[in-house]
Design a protein around this motif. Sequence first.
Motif, PDB file in Angstrom:
ATOM      1  N   THR A 102      -1.270  -2.449   1.596  1.00 22.27           N
ATOM      2  CA  THR A 102      -0.719  -3.229   0.493  1.00 22.27           C
ATOM      3  C   THR A 102      -1.676  -3.401  -0.679  1.00 22.27           C
ATOM      4  O   THR A 102      -1.253  -3.307  -1.840  1.00 22.27           O
ATOM      5  CB  THR A 102      -0.282  -4.620   0.977  1.00 22.27           C
ATOM      6  N   ASP A 103      -2.928  -3.665  -0.405  1.00 21.36           N
ATOM      7  CA  ASP A 103      -3.870  -3.925  -1.486  1.00 21.36           C
ATOM      8  C   ASP A 103      -4.572  -2.667  -1.992  1.00 21.36           C
ATOM      9  O   ASP A 103      -5.241  -2.720  -3.026  1.00 21.36           O
ATOM     10  CB  ASP A 103      -4.902  -4.975  -1.081  1.00 21.36           C
ATOM     11  N   ARG A 120      -7.143  -1.178  -0.936  1.00 21.40           N
ATOM     12  CA  ARG A 120      -8.590  -1.105  -0.750  1.00 21.40           C
ATOM     13  C   ARG A 120      -8.968   0.070   0.135  1.00 21.40           C
ATOM     14  O   ARG A 120      -8.190   0.491   0.994  1.00 21.40           O
ATOM     15  CB  ARG A 120      -9.118  -2.408  -0.164  1.00 21.40           C
TER      16      ARG A 120
END
Length: 124
Positions: free
Chosen positions: A54-55, A57
């Motif tokens: 989701t992020d 990273r």
Amino acid sequence: QVQLVESGGGLVQPGGSLRLSCTASGFTLSYSTIGWFRQAPGKAREGISCIGSTDGRTVYADSVKGRFTISRDNVKNTVYLQMNSLKPEDTAVYYCATSPFNVLTTSPSVYRSWGQGTQVTVSS
């Protein structure tokens, strides 16, 4: 059937570049943490990079940091590994895999679905 297919491997000279692709069918890659791994004959499987679900990273192993870049194309349901400044020690079969856990780690133990691998050979 859930399936991951790696492509883009081949023979390249030291210092060259390759772009590996991991395309998923049967599920959506954007829902999962995706990792890239490699295994050379006689050696343990090594986690080299991952990207969050989701992020976005990313994590890189020290052995590839600064040379490899992981990215994701959600429209194509594909994750890429751009490999630059390749070294002979990068020679291995490269695998992509997905993890159901919300963690950023290249530890193979948290990954559940694996592709069949694509061979990368770095040689002069």
